[in-house]
Design a protein around this motif. Structure first.
Motif, PDB file in Angstrom:
ATOM      1  N   ASN A  30     -37.914 -23.739   5.684  1.00  0.00           N
ATOM      2  CA  ASN A  30     -36.660 -24.096   6.336  1.00  0.00           C
ATOM      3  C   ASN A  30     -35.550 -23.120   5.969  1.00  0.00           C
ATOM      4  N   SER A  31     -35.568 -22.668   4.758  1.00  0.00           N
ATOM      5  CA  SER A  31     -34.579 -21.686   4.322  1.00  0.00           C
ATOM      6  C   SER A  31     -35.192 -20.839   3.225  1.00  0.00           C
ATOM      7  N   SER A  54     -30.469 -18.713   5.760  1.00  0.00           N
ATOM      8  CA  SER A  54     -29.585 -19.734   6.304  1.00  0.00           C
ATOM      9  C   SER A  54     -28.149 -19.327   6.017  1.00  0.00           C
TER      10      SER A  54
END
Length: 123
Positions: A30-31, A54
């Motif tokens: 996700n990051s 991110s």
């Protein structure tokens, strides 16, 4: 597993430009943070530039600030290192790296590394 593949290295004259690419494939996160490092013959590996995926915050070593630019393409899962005004002292093998610990400093340790691409700058 994560695969990082660098490309774009070569031999250039001082003052020229090169753009390195690092394509990311495999496991996704996700990051994460990504960095470019380099190692010249007989020297330790050093941090060059980093980016937080991110948010896109970027960080640079003092030696390349103002000449190099790190950027990312979220669609292509690729990070770039645009290198302008190259100097002979920029000669090194350049590595890209990725680490899912996005909260840590971009100059810190990295879990995944590419195979490296040679950049040679002649005077």
């Amino acid at each position: 597993q994560v695969q990082l593949v660098e490309s774009g290295g070569g031999s250039v004259q001082a003052g020229d430009s090169l753009r390195l690419s690092c394509a990311v494939s495999g496991r996704t996160f996700n990051s994460y943070r990504m960095g470019w490092f380099r190692q010249a013959p007989g020297k330790e590996r050093e941090f060059v530039a980093g980016i937080k995926w991110s948010g896109g915050s970027t960080y640079y070593a003092d030696s390349v600030k103002g000449r190099f630019t790190i950027s990312r393409d979220n669609v292509k899962n690729t990070v770039y290192l645009q290198m302008n005004s190259l100097k002979p002292e920029d000669t090194a093998v350049y590595y890209c790296a990725l680490d899912p610990a996005a909260w840590r400093a971009v100059r810190g340790s990295y879990e995944y590394w590419g195979q490296g691409t040679q950049v040679t700058v002649s005077s």
